[in-house]
Design an enzyme around this catalytic site. Sequence first.
Site, PDB file in Angstrom:
ATOM      1  N   ASN A  49       0.822  -1.211   0.000  1.00  0.00           N
ATOM      2  CA  ASN A  49       0.000   0.000   0.000  1.00  0.00           C
ATOM      3  C   ASN A  49       0.859   1.265   0.000  1.00  0.00           C
ATOM      4  O   ASN A  49       1.849   1.342   0.731  1.00  0.00           O
ATOM      5  CB  ASN A  49      -0.909   0.008   1.239  1.00  0.00           C
ATOM      6  CG  ASN A  49      -1.851  -1.198   1.267  1.00  0.00           C
ATOM      7  OD1 ASN A  49      -2.320  -1.636   0.228  1.00  0.00           O
ATOM      8  ND2 ASN A  49      -2.119  -1.721   2.453  1.00  0.00           N
ATOM      9  N   HIS A  71       6.710  -1.421   3.222  1.00  0.00           N
ATOM     10  CA  HIS A  71       6.596  -2.831   3.598  1.00  0.00           C
ATOM     11  C   HIS A  71       5.781  -3.571   2.556  1.00  0.00           C
ATOM     12  O   HIS A  71       4.933  -2.986   1.882  1.00  0.00           O
ATOM     13  CB  HIS A  71       5.979  -3.008   4.989  1.00  0.00           C
ATOM     14  CG  HIS A  71       4.688  -2.280   5.189  1.00  0.00           C
ATOM     15  ND1 HIS A  71       4.626  -0.931   5.440  1.00  0.00           N
ATOM     16  CD2 HIS A  71       3.411  -2.712   5.141  1.00  0.00           C
ATOM     17  CE1 HIS A  71       3.364  -0.562   5.576  1.00  0.00           C
ATOM     18  NE2 HIS A  71       2.600  -1.619   5.378  1.00  0.00           N
TER      19      HIS A  71
HETATM   20  P1  5GP Z   1      -0.403  -0.858   5.953  1.00  0.00           P
HETATM   21  O1  5GP Z   1      -1.859  -0.600   6.245  1.00  0.00           O
HETATM   22  O2  5GP Z   1       0.447   0.345   6.268  1.00  0.00           O
HETATM   23  O3  5GP Z   1      -0.173  -1.396   4.579  1.00  0.00           O
HETATM   24  O4  5GP Z   1       0.015  -2.047   6.905  1.00  0.00           O
HETATM   25  C1  5GP Z   1       0.475  -1.881   8.196  1.00  0.00           C
HETATM   26  C2  5GP Z   1       0.449  -3.264   8.833  1.00  0.00           C
HETATM   27  O5  5GP Z   1       1.302  -3.258   9.936  1.00  0.00           O
HETATM   28  C3  5GP Z   1      -0.938  -3.692   9.337  1.00  0.00           C
HETATM   29  O6  5GP Z   1      -1.281  -4.939   8.738  1.00  0.00           O
HETATM   30  C4  5GP Z   1      -0.754  -3.803  10.832  1.00  0.00           C
HETATM   31  O7  5GP Z   1      -1.475  -4.892  11.382  1.00  0.00           O
HETATM   32  C5  5GP Z   1       0.730  -4.005  10.979  1.00  0.00           C
HETATM   33  N1  5GP Z   1       1.325  -3.459  12.191  1.00  0.00           N
HETATM   34  C6  5GP Z   1       1.160  -2.211  12.698  1.00  0.00           C
HETATM   35  N2  5GP Z   1       1.908  -2.026  13.785  1.00  0.00           N
HETATM   36  C7  5GP Z   1       2.588  -3.203  13.969  1.00  0.00           C
HETATM   37  C8  5GP Z   1       3.545  -3.631  14.950  1.00  0.00           C
HETATM   38  O8  5GP Z   1       3.908  -2.906  15.873  1.00  0.00           O
HETATM   39  N3  5GP Z   1       4.033  -4.897  14.814  1.00  0.00           N
HETATM   40  C9  5GP Z   1       3.654  -5.722  13.795  1.00  0.00           C
HETATM   41  N4  5GP Z   1       4.194  -6.955  13.760  1.00  0.00           N
HETATM   42  N5  5GP Z   1       2.745  -5.352  12.865  1.00  0.00           N
HETATM   43  C10 5GP Z   1       2.227  -4.103  12.955  1.00  0.00           C
END
Ligand code: 5GP
Length: 135
Positions: free
Chosen positions: A88, A101
């Site tokens: 994303n 990521h």
């Molecule tokens: P995005 O929405 O930015 O593409 O994805 C962020 C992802 O990071 C989400 O799936 C969320 O669950 C995960 N996430 C957020 N904070 C943490 C964290 O502190 N540790 C881990 N392992 N995952 C996280």
Amino acid sequence: MKERECIFCKIAAGEIPSATLHEDDEFRVILDLGPASKGHALILPKEHFRNLYDIDGETAARAMKLAKKMITKMTDVLGCDGYNIVQNNETCAGQTVFHFHIHLIPRYEGDQVGLGWQSGELTEEVKNEILKKMK
Ligand code: 5GP
Ligand code: ZN
């Protein structure tokens, strides 16, 4: 460059503990804390990039190479039936953590993971408009 307040910088550097599936000089692969399915993982570069707009092409390519390696192994380990690779960029696209990521989301036959969208229609007008602008 490391961003002082970036949680994924801290996780990638090992300053905050995480369930790490793989680590090398450049990347850490961790289990997502809010998984879409069993085994949902994230590839994090150790260097800070905001997203795909910001990351250099070579690092992005190595991240995708690692994605292939990880899903090949994890398909065996998890016994899943397929994978979605999701990445994303910016808030409107669902980005919530602003450190590049790649999501590795295992899929299981019959699971209810919702990554779909409603198909629209490619009109002649829109098609021509975009093709013209791309020249
Ligand atoms: P995005 O929405 O930015 O593409 O994805 C962020 C992802 O990071 C989400 O799936 C969320 O669950 C995960 N996430 C957020 N904070 C943490 C964290 O502190 N540790 C881990 N392992 N995952 C996280
Ligand atoms: Zn960061």
